[in-house]
Enzyme design. Structure first.
Site, PDB file in Angstrom:
ATOM      1  N   GLY A   1       0.611  -1.523   0.014  1.00  0.00           N
ATOM      2  CA  GLY A   1       0.334  -0.053   0.086  1.00  0.00           C
ATOM      3  C   GLY A   1       1.425   1.086   0.459  1.00  0.00           C
ATOM      4  O   GLY A   1       1.006   1.491   0.834  1.00  0.00           O
ATOM      5  N   LEU A   2       0.645   2.102  -0.952  1.00  0.00           N
ATOM      6  CA  LEU A   2       2.271   2.965  -0.900  1.00  0.00           C
ATOM      7  C   LEU A   2       1.197   3.902  -1.901  1.00  0.00           C
ATOM      8  O   LEU A   2       1.445   4.984  -2.638  1.00  0.00           O
ATOM      9  CB  LEU A   2       2.780   2.892  -2.151  1.00  0.00           C
ATOM     10  CG  LEU A   2       3.714   1.368  -1.466  1.00  0.00           C
ATOM     11  CD1 LEU A   2       4.234   0.738  -3.120  1.00  0.00           C
ATOM     12  CD2 LEU A   2       4.953   1.777  -0.948  1.00  0.00           C
TER      13      LEU A   2
ATOM     14  N   GLY B   1       1.520   5.450   2.714  1.00  0.00           N
ATOM     15  CA  GLY B   1       2.316   4.398   2.780  1.00  0.00           C
ATOM     16  C   GLY B   1       3.373   4.544   1.995  1.00  0.00           C
ATOM     17  O   GLY B   1       4.765   4.640   1.905  1.00  0.00           O
TER      18      GLY B   1
ATOM     19  N   SER C   1      -0.185   8.647  13.265  1.00  0.00           N
ATOM     20  CA  SER C   1      -0.675  10.206  13.328  1.00  0.00           C
ATOM     21  C   SER C   1       0.981  10.918  12.383  1.00  0.00           C
ATOM     22  O   SER C   1       2.328  10.349  12.282  1.00  0.00           O
ATOM     23  CB  SER C   1      -0.566  10.873  14.248  1.00  0.00           C
ATOM     24  OG  SER C   1      -1.129  11.858  14.060  1.00  0.00           O
TER      25      SER C   1
ATOM     26  N   GLY D   1       0.587  12.443   8.767  1.00  0.00           N
ATOM     27  CA  GLY D   1      -0.015  12.497   7.473  1.00  0.00           C
ATOM     28  C   GLY D   1       0.470  13.385   6.668  1.00  0.00           C
ATOM     29  O   GLY D   1       1.315  12.305   6.413  1.00  0.00           O
TER      30      GLY D   1
ATOM     31  N   LYS E   1      -4.547   5.359  19.088  1.00  0.00           N
ATOM     32  CA  LYS E   1      -4.924   6.358  17.235  1.00  0.00           C
ATOM     33  C   LYS E   1      -6.755   6.400  17.278  1.00  0.00           C
ATOM     34  O   LYS E   1      -6.817   7.831  17.034  1.00  0.00           O
ATOM     35  CB  LYS E   1      -4.407   5.788  16.187  1.00  0.00           C
ATOM     36  CG  LYS E   1      -4.493   6.427  14.906  1.00  0.00           C
ATOM     37  CD  LYS E   1      -3.857   7.699  14.708  1.00  0.00           C
ATOM     38  CE  LYS E   1      -3.934   7.905  13.581  1.00  0.00           C
ATOM     39  NZ  LYS E   1      -4.428   8.373  13.088  1.00  0.00           N
TER      40      LYS E   1
ATOM     41  N   HIS F   1      -6.738   9.503  20.197  1.00  0.00           N
ATOM     42  CA  HIS F   1      -6.541  10.677  19.092  1.00  0.00           C
ATOM     43  C   HIS F   1      -6.980  11.672  18.150  1.00  0.00           C
ATOM     44  O   HIS F   1      -7.561  12.741  18.079  1.00  0.00           O
ATOM     45  CB  HIS F   1      -5.016  10.196  18.767  1.00  0.00           C
ATOM     46  CG  HIS F   1      -4.445  11.078  17.506  1.00  0.00           C
ATOM     47  ND1 HIS F   1      -4.977  11.509  16.313  1.00  0.00           N
ATOM     48  CD2 HIS F   1      -3.060  11.415  17.742  1.00  0.00           C
ATOM     49  CE1 HIS F   1      -3.873  11.567  15.459  1.00  0.00           C
ATOM     50  NE2 HIS F   1      -3.572  12.444  16.678  1.00  0.00           N
ATOM     51  N   ASN F   2      -7.579  10.344  17.563  1.00  0.00           N
ATOM     52  CA  ASN F   2      -8.872  11.309  16.582  1.00  0.00           C
ATOM     53  C   ASN F   2      -9.601  11.870  16.991  1.00  0.00           C
ATOM     54  O   ASN F   2     -10.518  12.611  15.994  1.00  0.00           O
ATOM     55  CB  ASN F   2      -8.866   9.822  15.676  1.00  0.00           C
ATOM     56  CG  ASN F   2      -7.586   9.733  13.768  1.00  0.00           C
ATOM     57  OD1 ASN F   2      -6.753  10.154  14.773  1.00  0.00           O
ATOM     58  ND2 ASN F   2      -7.890   9.512  13.358  1.00  0.00           N
TER      59      ASN F   2
ATOM     60  N   GLU G   1      -8.320  14.827  17.865  1.00  0.00           N
ATOM     61  CA  GLU G   1      -8.400  15.708  16.545  1.00  0.00           C
ATOM     62  C   GLU G   1      -9.635  16.191  16.105  1.00  0.00           C
ATOM     63  O   GLU G   1      -9.622  17.378  15.510  1.00  0.00           O
ATOM     64  CB  GLU G   1      -8.171  15.186  15.817  1.00  0.00           C
ATOM     65  CG  GLU G   1      -7.352  15.650  14.577  1.00  0.00           C
ATOM     66  CD  GLU G   1      -7.203  14.343  13.803  1.00  0.00           C
ATOM     67  OE1 GLU G   1      -7.880  14.468  12.537  1.00  0.00           O
ATOM     68  OE2 GLU G   1      -6.366  14.209  14.119  1.00  0.00           O
ATOM     69  N   TYR G   2     -10.528  15.470  16.338  1.00  0.00           N
ATOM     70  CA  TYR G   2     -12.299  15.875  16.240  1.00  0.00           C
ATOM     71  C   TYR G   2     -12.954  17.126  16.952  1.00  0.00           C
ATOM     72  O   TYR G   2     -13.260  18.292  16.503  1.00  0.00           O
ATOM     73  CB  TYR G   2     -13.458  15.190  15.850  1.00  0.00           C
ATOM     74  CG  TYR G   2     -13.320  13.551  15.218  1.00  0.00           C
ATOM     75  CD1 TYR G   2     -11.794  13.591  14.393  1.00  0.00           C
ATOM     76  CD2 TYR G   2     -14.475  13.937  14.359  1.00  0.00           C
ATOM     77  CE1 TYR G   2     -12.924  12.883  13.242  1.00  0.00           C
ATOM     78  CE2 TYR G   2     -15.022  13.060  13.368  1.00  0.00           C
ATOM     79  CZ  TYR G   2     -13.700  12.163  12.786  1.00  0.00           C
ATOM     80  OH  TYR G   2     -14.077  11.556  11.572  1.00  0.00           O
TER      81      TYR G   2
END
Length: 300
Positions: free
Chosen positions: A7-8, A12, A122, A124, A172, A175-176, A179-180
């Site tokens: 998965g790139l 990735g 995390s 991005g 995670k 964490h998200n 973030e919201y």
């Protein structure tokens, strides 16, 4: 050390780049072959034409790192890997999988002697340059094998072994959810500043000011300040905010635990509101208000 990345995409691909630049040999496979060839040419990544070919390019104990969408793509690839791997090999899921799925996959792979690590990731699109924050769940021995990879991907103090299988994606997920809430608070605050037209406030100036020594400074504020410096009206931006799913999982977990999460839950609901092109609840409200009070209804 050598590992395979399956998965790139945006995450990735950049992770493969960062690893190659830090002296880790990467065997890469992606459903679209273009990015595989590009990374091979630009970064020296070892290209693979299939998952099987990627696994065959590894020596035991093999490390296969998945950077795939949650759900079926990850599930199907895990199932595909089982007959290709041997006892002692390691599968890492660095995508945004539900932690319940990670626990189940960890148990499934353990039946075949294959170790599983769920790595909440995390960072991005900025992770290539700044490094990724990695929250790893799994047995200590597997994490020890992965340590050179984790150190290459993360900045100093940017990774941790947070617990057993499932703990990485659980961390995670929360964490998200946070973030919201943070994003919603910034959005509402700047909307309020913009609404006070008599002061003619410069939002770019204020966001830049808050970045320096303010209690509310953060990387999210840095990104907001950069965007506002270019365009404060945001006329070309549609007011639709997607949700990736982790906010939903966080809210469901809060219900299961009986823990009050009003800010995170409401931030999730606000995203749902932004996605409602039909506006049916608001139409019903207008109808009811007209029915009991005779208030005017705006026609569409």
């Amino acid at each position: 050390m050598r590992l395979a990345i399956i998965g790139l995409g945006k995450m990735g691909g950049n992770m493969a780049r960062r690893l190659c630049r830090h002296g880790i040999e990467v065997v890469g496979y992606n459903r679209s072959a273009d990015i595989v060839q590009q990374l091979a040419a630009e970064e020296g990544m070892i290209p693979a034409a299939s998952v099987r070919e990627a696994v065959q390019a590894l020596a035991a104990p093999r490390v296969v790192w998945l950077m795939l969408p949650s759900g079926n793509p990850t599930e199907q690839t895990v199932q595909q890997l089982i007959p290709l791997l041997e006892a002692g090999d390691i599968v890492v899921d660095g995508g945004n999988s539900n932690y319940h799925d990670s626990q189940r996959r960890g148990a499934l792979l353990a039946e075949h002697g294959v170790r599983f690590v769920d790595a909440g990731t995390s960072g991005g699109v900025w992770g290539l340059d700044n490094g990724y924050c990695l929250m790893a769940g799994g047995e200590a021995a597997a994490i020890q094998v992965l340590e050179p990879v984790l150190r290459a991907l993360a900045p100093e103090n940017g990774w941790a072994h947070v617990g057993p299988v499932g703990a990485g994606h659980f961390t995670k997920m929360v964490h998200n959810g946070i973030e919201y809430g943070m994003m919603q608070a910034y959005a509402e605050g700047f909307a309020l500043l913009r609404g006070k037209q008599e002061f003619n406030l410069d939002l770019a100036q204020i966001s830049e000011l808050w970045r320096h020594s303010s209690v509310v400074r953060s990387w999210l504020l840095d990104l907001t300040a950069e965007a506002l410096a270019d365009d404060q009206d945001l006329k070309d931006i549609s007011p639709v905010v997607a949700d990736s799913g982790e906010g939903r999982w966080t809210a469901i977990e809060a219900i299961d635990q009986g823990v009050a999460l009003p800010v995170i839950s409401l931030a999730l609901q606000m995203r749902f509101t932004s996605q409602d092109a039909e506006g049916y609840p608001a139409k019903l409200l207008a109808m009811m208000r007209n029915a009991f009070g005779g208030h005017k209804v705006e026609k569409g």
